[in-house]
Design a protein around this motif. Structure first.
Motif, PDB file in Angstrom:
ATOM      1  N   PRO A   1       0.807  -1.229   0.000  1.00 20.91           N
ATOM      2  CA  PRO A   1       0.000   0.000   0.000  1.00 20.91           C
ATOM      3  C   PRO A   1       0.838   1.276   0.000  1.00 20.91           C
ATOM      4  CG  PRO A   1      -0.848  -1.574   1.592  1.00 20.91           C
ATOM      5  CD  PRO A   1       0.459  -2.110   1.120  1.00 20.91           C
ATOM      6  N   LEU A   2       1.924   1.279   0.767  1.00 22.12           N
ATOM      7  CA  LEU A   2       2.765   2.473   0.804  1.00 22.12           C
ATOM      8  C   LEU A   2       3.441   2.729  -0.543  1.00 22.12           C
ATOM      9  CD1 LEU A   2       4.458   2.163   4.323  1.00 22.12           C
ATOM     10  CD2 LEU A   2       2.756   3.841   3.616  1.00 22.12           C
TER      11      LEU A   2
ATOM     12  N   ARG B   1       2.335   1.818  -3.513  1.00 20.88           N
ATOM     13  CA  ARG B   1       1.323   2.294  -4.450  1.00 20.88           C
ATOM     14  C   ARG B   1       0.968   3.756  -4.165  1.00 20.88           C
ATOM     15  NH1 ARG B   1      -1.349  -1.469  -7.517  1.00 20.88           N
ATOM     16  NH2 ARG B   1      -3.150  -0.069  -7.643  1.00 20.88           N
ATOM     17  N   GLN B   2       0.954   4.112  -2.892  1.00 20.46           N
ATOM     18  CA  GLN B   2       0.687   5.508  -2.533  1.00 20.46           C
ATOM     19  C   GLN B   2       1.803   6.421  -3.037  1.00 20.46           C
ATOM     20  OE1 GLN B   2       0.238   6.120   1.653  1.00 20.46           O
ATOM     21  NE2 GLN B   2      -0.341   8.276   1.445  1.00 20.46           N
TER      22      GLN B   2
ATOM     23  N   ALA C   1       1.421   6.749  -6.772  1.00 24.06           N
ATOM     24  CA  ALA C   1       0.331   7.645  -7.174  1.00 24.06           C
ATOM     25  C   ALA C   1       0.695   9.104  -6.959  1.00 24.06           C
ATOM     26  CB  ALA C   1      -0.936   7.296  -6.394  1.00 24.06           C
ATOM     27  N   MET C   2       1.561   9.385  -6.015  1.00 25.92           N
ATOM     28  CA  MET C   2       1.971  10.759  -5.736  1.00 25.92           C
ATOM     29  C   MET C   2       3.235  11.155  -6.497  1.00 25.92           C
ATOM     30  SD  MET C   2       1.320  10.623  -1.600  1.00 25.92           S
ATOM     31  CE  MET C   2       1.860  12.301  -1.323  1.00 25.92           C
TER      32      MET C   2
ATOM     33  N   PRO D   1       7.114   7.623   4.696  1.00 25.89           N
ATOM     34  CA  PRO D   1       6.517   6.438   5.323  1.00 25.89           C
ATOM     35  C   PRO D   1       7.171   6.010   6.626  1.00 25.89           C
ATOM     36  CG  PRO D   1       6.812   6.097   2.966  1.00 25.89           C
ATOM     37  CD  PRO D   1       7.575   7.335   3.319  1.00 25.89           C
TER      38      PRO D   1
END
Length: 312
Positions: free
Chosen positions: A161-162, A164-165, A168-169, A181
């Motif tokens: 998840p991190l 992918r975050q 996306a940013m 993170p």
């Protein structure tokens, strides 16, 4: 000097002003008394022997790693436990790592990332802990329970998840992707909150009477009283960030952004399995932490003694 009463006080008879250590020595037959070790020389001797044994258990593998790093690959890969190599000691493993790697850049990256993560983590954790300790709001207990429960979540679960975050940013292969993170530390919030709970509220009330606001009380009263615990949290976060390999390895692929543990691993992988180079890389990666420990060993030892769950 603190004093202790030899016997229960009787009316009209003053208390003894004899030093506490003298009282304890008389009470325990001349033997020194310790609240943990008890009386007599036997507990102290057994404790020192246990500490010496643990020291040897720790130093032998470390000494073997240092010894292996100065061997040739043939001697390092040979069977047996020879401390003195047949071909003599050499610096070939260190020369290989220094020649094939970009140690100055990786070291600078590690310092920048570790310092930034430490500063941001201590700031966020201190403010969150003070809010949990002194502020009353709806859902406070539930939010604090969620914070404590997040300590039990393995960091490996959050990697996908991190990433992918960060993707996306558009932060992959940047300092921000490595730093952000790592700044969330629920365990440090818990430790600081317990410490803040032990600070007398009267000090804050006196500051509020003088016209100080909440932030001024936090900055001028609470933080100066919390220097030992803040130093402990900063040291723990710095060491953990410096040793972190998995997340910097995943979030960066640019050699110019690699940290020291990640960069050293690429040098070892490019030459295959080499015992001497493995040991040399580990020694080089641990040198900065050894320097930090030697410079701040007093604070580290004090932090271990003052970061109990009671916060005292």
């Amino acid at each position: 000097m603190t004093t202790e009463t030899l016997s229960p006080r009787t009316p009209g008879k003053p208390r003894s002003t004899m030093p506490r250590e003298v009282v304890r020595r008389r009470r325990y037959g001349g033997h020194a008394w310790h609240p943990t070790l008890g009386t007599g020389p036997l507990p102290r001797v057994l404790t020192l022997l246990a500490l010496a044994l643990m020291t040897v258990i720790w130093l032998v593998p470390f000494g073997w790693g240092v010894d292996t790093s100065f061997k040739t690959e043939v001697d390092a890969s040979a069977s047996g436990a020879d401390w003195i190599p047949k071909a003599g000691f050499t610096l070939d493993a260190y020369r290989t790592i220094l020649d094939q790697g970009n140690l100055p850049v990786w070291a600078v990256n590690s310092v920048v990332i570790a310092v930034c993560v430490t500063a941001i983590t201590v700031t966020i954790s201190a403010m969150a802990a003070y809010a949990f300790s002194r502020t009353l709001f709806r859902g406070r207990r539930v939010l604090f329970a969620v914070t404590i429960a997040s300590i039990m979540v393995p960091p490996q679960i959050l990697i996908v998840p991190l990433f992918r975050q960060m993707l996306a940013m558009n932060l992959v292969d940047t300092y921000a992707a490595v730093i952000l993170p790592q700044v969330v530390a629920p365990a440090m919030v818990f430790i600081l909150k317990k410490f803040f709970d032990g600070i007398p509220r009267e000090l804050e009330e006196a500051a509020r009477i003088d016209g100080a606001g909440s932030f001024r009380v936090f900055w001028s009263v609470v933080l100066p009283l919390s220097r030992p615990i803040l130093a402990a949290v900063a040291i723990f976060v710095f060491i953990n960030t410096w040793n972190n390999f998995l997340w910097p390895f995943i979030s960066t692929s640019d050699p110019q952004l690699m940290t020291l543990p990640v960069g050293l691993s690429t040098v070892k992988d490019s030459t295959g399995l080499r015992n001497a180079q493995e040991s040399a890389a580990s020694i080089l990666g641990s040198i900065p932490l050894l320097i930090v420990f030697m410079l701040f060993q007093r604070q580290i030892v004090r932090s271990v003694a003052t970061t109990g769950l009671g916060g005292q």
